[in-house]
Design a protein around this motif. Structure first.
Motif, mmCIF file in Angstrom:
data_model
loop_
_atom_site.group_PDB
_atom_site.id
_atom_site.type_symbol
_atom_site.label_atom_id
_atom_site.label_comp_id
_atom_site.label_asym_id
_atom_site.label_seq_id
_atom_site.Cartn_x
_atom_site.Cartn_y
_atom_site.Cartn_z
ATOM 1 N N TYR A 129 6.679 14.996 -6.509
ATOM 2 C CA TYR A 129 6.844 16.207 -7.306
ATOM 3 C C TYR A 129 6.460 15.998 -8.760
ATOM 4 N N ASN A 146 3.438 18.045 -10.431
ATOM 5 C CA ASN A 146 3.787 19.083 -11.394
ATOM 6 C C ASN A 146 3.166 18.818 -12.756
ATOM 7 N N THR A 185 5.719 21.141 -5.025
ATOM 8 C CA THR A 185 5.865 21.988 -6.220
ATOM 9 C C THR A 185 5.947 23.471 -5.888
ATOM 10 N N TYR A 190 9.173 25.499 -6.637
ATOM 11 C CA TYR A 190 9.561 25.632 -8.038
ATOM 12 C C TYR A 190 9.554 27.098 -8.480
ATOM 13 N N THR A 210 12.996 28.852 -9.008
ATOM 14 C CA THR A 210 13.900 28.381 -10.057
ATOM 15 C C THR A 210 13.561 29.079 -11.356
#
Length: 281
Positions: free
Chosen positions: A214, A218, A232, A235, A238
């Motif tokens: 990750y 990222n 990723t 994500y 979030t």
């Protein structure tokens, strides 16, 4: 009951209690993830994490996770990365191990020690100079650049291949060379087929690490639309106002399916490679 038998019973109870505790700790997050993945948004907001959902046929979380996280593109990119990284790591690692184990030259021991030193350095501590190199080469937001980076950060595979080469007698090399075979022929025709257990071991270790990577994905693949990976993709759920764990858990279960299928189909080869790898060296 004698003291010896009492000690044996106590040790057996302690051993199995420890195993049960370890299993509970390992399985609890997965069970929680499965439960949360099948909850509606209302259930997720009003129930605790271990309370069972009212219905196990609610698949809207999986549909939304697949669409919103762009997981089709994520799986495609991760598959491309895995194929090239595994091929590159196996070829470069086995070739370097072949040179270091079969050819004695000045600096051989120094190179081995430098590889060991590089393996001991924490990867996070090297990210500033690595990022500068990637930026200067124009490999930020570049899938080929990320693949080269992942291939170049693999030291463990070199030592795995070295251990296997040291258990293969050099008489095979000498016989082939006497028959007119070149060094490349010795490597590709004779030695590489004998490295199947090592190759399987490297594929497991490197494949799992690359699939779950990750931080670097990222950092270097910043375009979250076209260069998103499996690690990723989630994500997107979030944010500063909260995390949508019902979608995250559904996405986690989706990402587990390919690994589970590969494990079920190839478990015989995986166990064989790991056990043979444990005996070598």
């Amino acid at each position: 009951m004698s003291v010896a038998k009492l000690k044996k019973v106590i040790w057996t109870i302690f051993k199995y209690a420890t195993l049960l505790l370890a299993i509970f700790i390992a399985v609890l997050p997965l069970v929680s993830c499965v439960i949360t993945a099948f909850k509606t948004p209302e259930e997720y907001a009003s129930t605790n994490v271990m309370q069972l959902p009212q219905s196990w046929t609610y698949f809207e979380n999986f549909i939304q996770a697949w669409k919103q996280a762009n997981m089709a593109t994520a799986f495609r990119n991760s598959f491309i990365i895995l194929v090239f990284v595994l091929f590159g790591s196996i070829m470069t690692g086995s070739m370097l191990a072949y040179v270091l184990s079969r050819f004695k030259f000045k600096g051989n021991g120094l190179i081995r020690n430098l590889f060991l030193f590089a393996a001991l350095l924490p990867g996070i501590a090297m990210q500033v100079p690595v990022y500068q190199i990637m930026y200067k080469l124009g490999w930020i937001n570049s899938l080929p650049g990320y693949i080269i980076l992942m291939c170049g950060t693999d030291v463990i595979s070199i030592y795995i291949f070295i251990q296997f080469f040291e258990n293969i007698p050099t008489s095979l090399d000498e016989s082939a060379i006497m028959d007119g075979c070149t060094y490349f022929g010795v490597f590709f025709r004779i030695l590489l087929p004998l490295l199947k257990p090592a190759i399987i071991t490297v594929m497991i270790l490197k494949g799992v690490g690359t699939y779950n990577e990750y931080y670097m994905a990222n950092l270097y693949l910043q375009d979250q639309n076209s260069l998103v990976t499996v690690a990723t993709s989630l994500y997107k759920f979030t944010g500063p106002i909260g995390n949508q764990y019902n979608y995250i858990c559904a996405g986690v279960l989706i990402t587990m399916i390919p690994a589970l299928i590969i494990f079920i189909l190839c478990q015989k080869q995986i166990y064989s490679g790991l056990t043979q790898g444990a005996v070598k060296g």
